[in-house]
Scaffold this motif. Structure first.
Motif, PDB file in Angstrom:
ATOM      1  N   ALA A 134       0.835  -1.209   0.000  1.00 47.69           N
ATOM      2  CA  ALA A 134       0.000   0.000   0.000  1.00 47.69           C
ATOM      3  C   ALA A 134       0.865   1.254   0.000  1.00 47.69           C
ATOM      4  O   ALA A 134       0.600   2.222  -0.732  1.00 47.69           O
ATOM      5  N   ARG A 135       1.936   1.244   0.798  1.00 45.98           N
ATOM      6  CA  ARG A 135       2.833   2.399   0.872  1.00 45.98           C
ATOM      7  C   ARG A 135       3.477   2.662  -0.494  1.00 45.98           C
ATOM      8  O   ARG A 135       3.562   3.800  -0.949  1.00 45.98           O
ATOM      9  N   GLY A 136       3.928   1.583  -1.159  1.00 48.15           N
ATOM     10  CA  GLY A 136       4.553   1.737  -2.466  1.00 48.15           C
ATOM     11  C   GLY A 136       3.604   2.320  -3.497  1.00 48.15           C
ATOM     12  O   GLY A 136       3.985   3.207  -4.279  1.00 48.15           O
ATOM     13  N   ALA A 137       2.342   1.844  -3.501  1.00 47.92           N
ATOM     14  CA  ALA A 137       1.359   2.347  -4.465  1.00 47.92           C
ATOM     15  C   ALA A 137       0.999   3.805  -4.179  1.00 47.92           C
ATOM     16  O   ALA A 137       0.860   4.620  -5.098  1.00 47.92           O
ATOM     17  N   LYS A 140       3.817   6.123  -5.264  1.00 49.45           N
ATOM     18  CA  LYS A 140       3.836   6.221  -6.725  1.00 49.45           C
ATOM     19  C   LYS A 140       2.732   7.149  -7.216  1.00 49.45           C
ATOM     20  O   LYS A 140       2.952   8.004  -8.084  1.00 49.45           O
ATOM     21  N   TYR A 141       1.528   7.012  -6.653  1.00 41.81           N
ATOM     22  CA  TYR A 141       0.396   7.815  -7.122  1.00 41.81           C
ATOM     23  C   TYR A 141       0.581   9.287  -6.792  1.00 41.81           C
ATOM     24  O   TYR A 141       0.311  10.163  -7.616  1.00 41.81           O
ATOM     25  N   PHE A 142       1.046   9.582  -5.577  1.00 46.73           N
ATOM     26  CA  PHE A 142       1.164  10.971  -5.141  1.00 46.73           C
ATOM     27  C   PHE A 142       2.527  11.576  -5.468  1.00 46.73           C
ATOM     28  O   PHE A 142       2.842  12.692  -5.043  1.00 46.73           O
ATOM     29  N   GLY A 143       3.354  10.832  -6.215  1.00 48.50           N
ATOM     30  CA  GLY A 143       4.621  11.377  -6.682  1.00 48.50           C
ATOM     31  C   GLY A 143       5.640  11.604  -5.596  1.00 48.50           C
ATOM     32  O   GLY A 143       6.480  12.505  -5.706  1.00 48.50           O
TER      33      GLY A 143
END
Length: 477
Positions: A134-137, A140-143
């Motif tokens: 979850a942390r990785g995703a 990635k999404y929030f840059g």
């Protein structure tokens, strides 16, 4: 043909990945369609499975997972383990799901929904994996940078208390900059702090603080030597004070800690000024236009302490010329580039060995699982064989038992063949690993030899940096 099968398998897997909206959809395509698509291209899966298996393993490896594929009873079975906890197929599909939600910012509610989706759609034995994925995703999404910390308590990746302390430290450093810290800090205070730090290598911490300062905080363009020197020592003091504060905590007042650090740095400036000098020479070598004006101010003023590079027997002429500075730097950095390239090769070999170890482990795990299955089959076979001795069995029942026994023998044969092939594969990979290890030893020896051969260049550069550092310290308040 071999490369064609490998490339075709990889292409199909990428198509599955690009078209799938979820991990379940991708997994379903992989399990139910991959072999069918290959067979429509008139490819015998059974005869070419080694190439297919390699394509599958490489595909998953590039997507953050270690994978091992089996072809048993005309069925594809893939087992995976996570290689990169923060960037893998799971984070890929979780990122796709987050995109569909189109969130405007990270909130506790959003993260809980992300975590719930991960738990509902992925199956991990380790509960901490759900948070890592979850942390990785989310990053990635929030840059966010991969090095940014993400605290799930308040969804803040900045430690506010640290920022407050840093501001306070800077204020204290400015207030005592022009003062004699030995007056502010009594001998008893200094002794008390020294005892608390007796197991701490302060000089090592000072060097680390200097190296950290040079990683991006200093501006080298359009700056005087005095300004550069001041900026360097200010940042070093800040960094070292933070590290010392982590050790001393509340045992010593903040101001006394700052005074102690400031006095320690004043007494050890010669230890770290060559680090700044080397950085300036490095920038001058690779980007001369950036810093040439600063270096040119020291041309023919840097004292030459290297008897092998003296320009004249006259003492007044024992200085470094610009040409000498450029030559010494060029020779030194040329060797450093060579050593760096060798070390990068070494990293690649280490990575290859790690990959081979993972392949061996996957095979050994599968061998262990198949041996357990074989043991059960053997037990069942013996039980059914014993049943044939029952005289009350009808002819039909005896015939059915014989057919069943024959099937068990065939299963035993297939598993034994698989075990033999997998053991051969383990031996092959071990041989490949040994070859890589031999290359690694040769490379390590080459690095050592390069270091040994470059001793003169390194000494010349060190003496130049020492002289440059001394020049930077001249006329200092």
């Amino acid at each position: 043909m071999q490369n064609t099968i490998y490339d075709l398998t990889t292409e199909i897997l990428n198509d599955f990945l690009n078209s799938a909206e979820s991990y379940a959809e991708f997994n379903n395509d992989l399990g139910n369609k991959l072999l069918q698509v290959l067979e429509t291209q008139k490819i015998s899966v059974e005869e070419n499975f080694d190439f297919i298996r390699k394509a599958i393993a490489d595909f998953f490896y590039k997507n953050g997972l270690n994978a091992f594929a089996l072809f048993l009873n005309h069925t594809l079975k893939i087992t995976t383990t996570i290689k990169n906890r923060n960037d893998n197929l799971y984070t890929h599909f979780l990122f796709i799901w987050i995109e569909k939600q189109n969130p405007k910012g990270l909130t506790p509610e959003l993260f809980e929904s992300i975590l719930k989706y991960a738990k509902d759609n992925f199956e991990f034995d380790d509960n901490l994996l759900y948070r890592d994925v979850a942390r990785g995703a989310v990053k990635k999404y929030f840059g966010l940078d991969s090095r940014d910390s993400l605290f799930f308590k308040d969804f803040d990746y900045v430690v506010k208390k640290f920022d407050y302390d840093f501001v306070q430290i800077n204020k204290e450093l400015r207030s005592i900059k022009q003062l004699d810290t030995s007056i502010l800090l009594s001998e008893n205070d200094k002794t008390f702090i020294s005892n608390l730090l007796k197991h701490t290598d302060l000089k090592k911490l000072l060097i680390l603080a200097a190296q950290e300062t040079l990683e991006g905080k200093i501006c080298y363009t359009n700056i005087s030597a005095i300004e550069l020197r001041k900026s360097f020592f200010d940042f070093v003091a800040q960094n070292l004070r933070v590290q010392v504060g982590k050790i001393l905590g509340s045992q010593v007042s903040s101001l006394n800690q700052t005074c102690f650090v400031e006095e320690f740095i004043r007494g050890n400036k010669n230890l770290i000024i060559p680090i700044l000098a080397k950085k300036i020479l490095e920038i001058f070598h690779y980007h001369p236009d950036t810093i040439s004006s600063l270096v040119l101010r020291f041309e023919n003023k840097l004292r030459n302490n290297n008897p092998k590079l003296r320009t004249s027997t006259l003492k007044s002429q024992n200085v470094y010329t610009l040409e000498m500075i450029q030559t010494i730097s060029a020779e030194f950095f040329s060797i450093q580039e060579e050593i760096y390239a060798l070390k990068q090769e070494l990293k690649t070999l280490d990575s290859d060995i790690t990959k081979k170890d993972a392949e061996i482990q996957a095979l050994q795990d599968d061998i262990k699982a198949k041996k357990a299955i074989l043991q059960k089959i053997n037990a069942t076979y013996e039980h059914k064989k014993e049943s044939l001795k029952d005289s009350s069995l009808s002819v039909v029942e005896q015939e059915a038992l014989n057919i069943s026994l024959s099937n068990f023998i065939n299963e035993q044969k297939l598993i034994l063949e698989d075990l033999e092939n997998e053991q051969k594969k383990v031996d092959e990979i071990n041989n490949e690993k040994n070859l890589i290890s031999d290359k690694k030893k040769d490379l390590q020896q080459k690095i050592q030899q390069t270091h040994f051969k470059s001793q003169n260049q390194e000494r010349n550069f060190d003496l130049l940096a020492q002289s440059f550092g001394e020049a930077l310290l001249q006329n200092e308040i």
